[in-house]
Design a protein around this motif. Sequence first.
Motif, PDB file in Angstrom:
ATOM      1  N   ASP A   1       0.836  -1.201   0.000  1.00  0.00           N
ATOM      2  CA  ASP A   1       0.000   0.000   0.000  1.00  0.00           C
ATOM      3  C   ASP A   1       0.873   1.254   0.000  1.00  0.00           C
ATOM      4  OD1 ASP A   1       0.743   0.602   2.632  1.00  0.00           O
ATOM      5  OD2 ASP A   1      -1.036  -0.327   3.514  1.00  0.00           O
ATOM      6  N   ARG A   2       0.248   2.418   0.005  1.00  0.00           N
ATOM      7  CA  ARG A   2       0.987   3.680  -0.146  1.00  0.00           C
ATOM      8  C   ARG A   2       1.963   3.950   0.994  1.00  0.00           C
ATOM      9  NH1 ARG A   2      -3.554   8.322   0.418  1.00  0.00           N
ATOM     10  NH2 ARG A   2      -1.682   9.580   0.137  1.00  0.00           N
ATOM     11  N   ASN A   3       1.756   3.236   2.127  1.00  0.00           N
ATOM     12  CA  ASN A   3       2.618   3.443   3.289  1.00  0.00           C
ATOM     13  C   ASN A   3       3.633   2.322   3.491  1.00  0.00           C
ATOM     14  OD1 ASN A   3       1.271   5.886   4.002  1.00  0.00           O
ATOM     15  ND2 ASN A   3      -0.472   4.613   4.639  1.00  0.00           N
ATOM     16  N   GLY A   4       3.719   1.442   2.491  1.00  0.00           N
ATOM     17  CA  GLY A   4       4.724   0.382   2.548  1.00  0.00           C
ATOM     18  C   GLY A   4       4.286  -0.869   3.276  1.00  0.00           C
ATOM     19  N   ASN A   5       3.039  -0.917   3.739  1.00  0.00           N
ATOM     20  CA  ASN A   5       2.543  -2.148   4.356  1.00  0.00           C
ATOM     21  C   ASN A   5       2.274  -3.176   3.258  1.00  0.00           C
ATOM     22  OD1 ASN A   5       2.309  -0.770   6.953  1.00  0.00           O
ATOM     23  ND2 ASN A   5       0.502   0.227   6.065  1.00  0.00           N
ATOM     24  N   LEU A   6       2.538  -4.452   3.561  1.00  0.00           N
ATOM     25  CA  LEU A   6       2.350  -5.509   2.568  1.00  0.00           C
ATOM     26  C   LEU A   6       1.082  -6.299   2.866  1.00  0.00           C
ATOM     27  CD1 LEU A   6       6.029  -6.866   2.475  1.00  0.00           C
ATOM     28  CD2 LEU A   6       4.903  -5.421   0.751  1.00  0.00           C
ATOM     29  N   TRP A   7       0.296  -6.542   1.840  1.00  0.00           N
ATOM     30  CA  TRP A   7      -0.969  -7.280   1.974  1.00  0.00           C
ATOM     31  C   TRP A   7      -0.947  -8.456   1.003  1.00  0.00           C
ATOM     32  CZ3 TRP A   7      -4.917  -5.127   5.186  1.00  0.00           C
ATOM     33  CH2 TRP A   7      -4.645  -3.832   5.650  1.00  0.00           C
ATOM     34  N   ALA A   8      -1.234  -9.655   1.516  1.00  0.00           N
ATOM     35  CA  ALA A   8      -1.334 -10.855   0.676  1.00  0.00           C
ATOM     36  C   ALA A   8      -2.789 -11.315   0.699  1.00  0.00           C
ATOM     37  CB  ALA A   8      -0.426 -11.946   1.235  1.00  0.00           C
TER      38      ALA A   8
ATOM     39  N   GLY B   1      -4.498   7.545   9.310  1.00  0.00           N
ATOM     40  CA  GLY B   1      -4.472   9.002   9.367  1.00  0.00           C
ATOM     41  C   GLY B   1      -4.057   9.534  10.728  1.00  0.00           C
ATOM     42  N   ALA B   2      -3.658   8.621  11.647  1.00  0.00           N
ATOM     43  CA  ALA B   2      -3.263   9.070  12.993  1.00  0.00           C
ATOM     44  C   ALA B   2      -1.898   9.757  12.982  1.00  0.00           C
ATOM     45  CB  ALA B   2      -3.235   7.877  13.957  1.00  0.00           C
ATOM     46  N   LEU B   3      -1.078   9.440  11.987  1.00  0.00           N
ATOM     47  CA  LEU B   3       0.253  10.055  11.885  1.00  0.00           C
ATOM     48  C   LEU B   3       0.294  10.934  10.636  1.00  0.00           C
ATOM     49  CD1 LEU B   3       3.228  10.287  12.821  1.00  0.00           C
ATOM     50  CD2 LEU B   3       3.714   8.218  11.504  1.00  0.00           C
ATOM     51  N   ASP B   4       0.649  12.184  10.848  1.00  0.00           N
ATOM     52  CA  ASP B   4       0.710  13.143   9.750  1.00  0.00           C
ATOM     53  C   ASP B   4       1.862  12.783   8.800  1.00  0.00           C
ATOM     54  OD1 ASP B   4       0.094  15.835   8.586  1.00  0.00           O
ATOM     55  OD2 ASP B   4       2.204  16.110   9.100  1.00  0.00           O
ATOM     56  N   PRO B   5       1.586  12.694   7.487  1.00  0.00           N
ATOM     57  CA  PRO B   5       2.642  12.269   6.563  1.00  0.00           C
ATOM     58  C   PRO B   5       3.857  13.205   6.551  1.00  0.00           C
ATOM     59  CG  PRO B   5       0.570  12.671   5.384  1.00  0.00           C
ATOM     60  CD  PRO B   5       0.282  12.814   6.842  1.00  0.00           C
ATOM     61  N   ASP B   6       3.643  14.507   6.744  1.00  0.00           N
ATOM     62  CA  ASP B   6       4.794  15.424   6.795  1.00  0.00           C
ATOM     63  C   ASP B   6       5.690  15.105   7.984  1.00  0.00           C
ATOM     64  OD1 ASP B   6       4.358  16.911   4.524  1.00  0.00           O
ATOM     65  OD2 ASP B   6       2.988  18.310   5.537  1.00  0.00           O
ATOM     66  N   ARG B   7       5.032  14.840   9.114  1.00  0.00           N
ATOM     67  CA  ARG B   7       5.819  14.502  10.301  1.00  0.00           C
ATOM     68  C   ARG B   7       6.577  13.183  10.068  1.00  0.00           C
ATOM     69  NH1 ARG B   7       4.034  12.202  16.020  1.00  0.00           N
ATOM     70  NH2 ARG B   7       6.134  12.112  16.876  1.00  0.00           N
ATOM     71  N   ALA B   8       5.895  12.220   9.450  1.00  0.00           N
ATOM     72  CA  ALA B   8       6.526  10.920   9.195  1.00  0.00           C
ATOM     73  C   ALA B   8       7.737  11.074   8.279  1.00  0.00           C
ATOM     74  CB  ALA B   8       5.508   9.958   8.577  1.00  0.00           C
ATOM     75  N   ARG B   9       7.576  11.817   7.211  1.00  0.00           N
ATOM     76  CA  ARG B   9       8.687  11.981   6.241  1.00  0.00           C
ATOM     77  C   ARG B   9       9.921  12.587   6.902  1.00  0.00           C
ATOM     78  NH1 ARG B   9       4.374  12.589   2.192  1.00  0.00           N
ATOM     79  NH2 ARG B   9       3.827  14.608   3.064  1.00  0.00           N
ATOM     80  N   ALA B  10       9.715  13.463   7.881  1.00  0.00           N
ATOM     81  CA  ALA B  10      10.830  14.163   8.515  1.00  0.00           C
ATOM     82  C   ALA B  10      11.471  13.374   9.652  1.00  0.00           C
ATOM     83  CB  ALA B  10      10.347  15.517   9.033  1.00  0.00           C
TER      84      ALA B  10
ATOM     85  N   GLY C   1      12.508   6.075   0.051  1.00  0.00           N
ATOM     86  CA  GLY C   1      12.867   6.264  -1.351  1.00  0.00           C
ATOM     87  C   GLY C   1      13.851   5.200  -1.834  1.00  0.00           C
ATOM     88  N   ARG C   2      14.859   4.930  -1.001  1.00  0.00           N
ATOM     89  CA  ARG C   2      15.843   3.909  -1.353  1.00  0.00           C
ATOM     90  C   ARG C   2      15.228   2.526  -1.467  1.00  0.00           C
ATOM     91  NH1 ARG C   2      21.733   4.946   0.745  1.00  0.00           N
ATOM     92  NH2 ARG C   2      21.710   7.205   0.793  1.00  0.00           N
ATOM     93  N   ALA C   3      14.164   2.292  -0.661  1.00  0.00           N
ATOM     94  CA  ALA C   3      13.510   0.979  -0.687  1.00  0.00           C
ATOM     95  C   ALA C   3      12.446   0.905  -1.787  1.00  0.00           C
ATOM     96  CB  ALA C   3      12.883   0.687   0.675  1.00  0.00           C
ATOM     97  N   GLY C   4      12.324   1.977  -2.564  1.00  0.00           N
ATOM     98  CA  GLY C   4      11.388   1.952  -3.683  1.00  0.00           C
ATOM     99  C   GLY C   4       9.968   2.361  -3.323  1.00  0.00           C
ATOM    100  N   VAL C   5       9.785   2.932  -2.128  1.00  0.00           N
ATOM    101  CA  VAL C   5       8.458   3.430  -1.729  1.00  0.00           C
ATOM    102  C   VAL C   5       8.466   4.948  -1.891  1.00  0.00           C
ATOM    103  CG1 VAL C   5       6.785   3.597   0.150  1.00  0.00           C
ATOM    104  CG2 VAL C   5       8.227   1.559  -0.054  1.00  0.00           C
ATOM    105  N   ASP C   6       7.531   5.466  -2.660  1.00  0.00           N
ATOM    106  CA  ASP C   6       7.499   6.908  -2.917  1.00  0.00           C
ATOM    107  C   ASP C   6       7.064   7.660  -1.657  1.00  0.00           C
ATOM    108  OD1 ASP C   6       7.236   9.459  -3.791  1.00  0.00           O
ATOM    109  OD2 ASP C   6       5.511   9.068  -5.115  1.00  0.00           O
ATOM    110  N   PRO C   7       7.958   8.424  -1.038  1.00  0.00           N
ATOM    111  CA  PRO C   7       7.573   9.106   0.217  1.00  0.00           C
ATOM    112  C   PRO C   7       6.469  10.139   0.000  1.00  0.00           C
ATOM    113  CG  PRO C   7       9.789   9.792  -0.484  1.00  0.00           C
ATOM    114  CD  PRO C   7       9.364   8.683  -1.404  1.00  0.00           C
ATOM    115  N   ALA C   8       6.340  10.655  -1.215  1.00  0.00           N
ATOM    116  CA  ALA C   8       5.271  11.629  -1.480  1.00  0.00           C
ATOM    117  C   ALA C   8       3.895  10.971  -1.387  1.00  0.00           C
ATOM    118  CB  ALA C   8       5.466  12.241  -2.857  1.00  0.00           C
ATOM    119  N   GLY C   9       3.858   9.657  -1.510  1.00  0.00           N
ATOM    120  CA  GLY C   9       2.576   8.948  -1.502  1.00  0.00           C
ATOM    121  C   GLY C   9       2.058   8.599  -0.116  1.00  0.00           C
ATOM    122  N   LEU C  10       2.854   8.846   0.936  1.00  0.00           N
ATOM    123  CA  LEU C  10       2.417   8.494   2.292  1.00  0.00           C
ATOM    124  C   LEU C  10       1.118   9.208   2.645  1.00  0.00           C
ATOM    125  CD1 LEU C  10       5.708   8.708   4.442  1.00  0.00           C
ATOM    126  CD2 LEU C  10       4.760   6.718   3.257  1.00  0.00           C
TER     127      LEU C  10
END
Length: 405
Positions: A53-60, A142-151, A165-174
Amino acid sequence: MTTFDGLWAEIADVGRHRGTGGYRRYAWDDADLTLREWFTGAAGARGLDVERDRNGNLWAWWLPAGWSGDPEGAVVTGSHLDSVPDGGAFDGPLGVVSSFAAVDALRAEGFVPHRPIGVVCFGDEEGARFGVACVGSQLSTGALDPDRARALHGADGRTLAEVLGRAGVDPAGLGRDDGLGSRVGTFVELHVEQGRALDRLDRPVAVASSIWPHGRWRLRFTGEANHAGATLLADRHDPMLPCAATIGAARARATQHGAVATVGKLAVTPNGANAIASEVVAVLDARAPSEAVLGALTADLFADAAAHARAEGTEVEVVAESLSPVVAFPDGPRERLRAVLGDVPVLPTAAGHDAGVLATEVPTAMLFVRNPTGVSHSPAEHAERDDCLAGVEALTAVLRDGASS
Ligand SMILES: [Zn+2]
């Protein structure tokens, strides 16, 4: 050998420190990325579709035959794969491995699901690297603000945005996962117990009633740096003394209020053996059965801290870092679990979990597996194999029940 044993063996060495025997699986580091690959491989080997998903969680996903489009109203289980520094083998991975083992058990009996079954691996549950727990699930609700998370940044100075970003997850998408509530009908997290209640009851598995409210505060004691030999005792303003007295008071107040309080982290300035400190910062972690009790405990303790600081001619400032409210798991899923599993014990827990975070968005429940010593967040964390298999059996029953109509 059961599929549980096979899966367990596959990850037993990943991120394990040779010296301590503990696990160092920090969010998005090499060990964590290896485990995420393992998750994807284990899902693929079972014919489950994996999505990130957009936050890097994996779903099977195990979708019913003929299902088209996105999963909806699924019964989802899973946990996390990261660890605290020198953590145990069970906290997190037991839930993920048991989930795949439960899927295998359902397959082996020829079960045909009528609604989607999901296995999830939430990213960065422990917060060991970036200092905030349950980052993946908190972003999604939505409990954690994406700007706060990115920083957020770890000890190596790299930000979460950089690391993602290095792991291939777009941080802008959080950000908030608006589909979470419709995708997940029920979330059930199986977890090793972090306490000895089941051992005392002599039972292998329990369901959770609630998660205690939990807060973290920084207590900053300031005094006057000076020479450890040449300064007369009467002339000192040593912040270490009120800090030490407050740590003792935390134990006493926790005992008085039927709660727990811990100082596990200190920062001392200048941190010299022959210097009276100028500043000591103590991080207090406190948890209690209710928010009222937690409030009373901290009010008493901060008054103690102020009195101890005054007595030494020093000052103390208290800054609240985080406060997680009580999570009362809803009655519905728990009663359904108890109906399926028989008369299993119902226990509260003082540890935080992704299931507690998700509880604001979807009906959640938790299963605990006995931990004979109660030790957790340590290499000594343990669960007996038979109890793990009892956990898999319970989870299998829960998935069978949840996906049969
Ligand atoms: Zn955990």
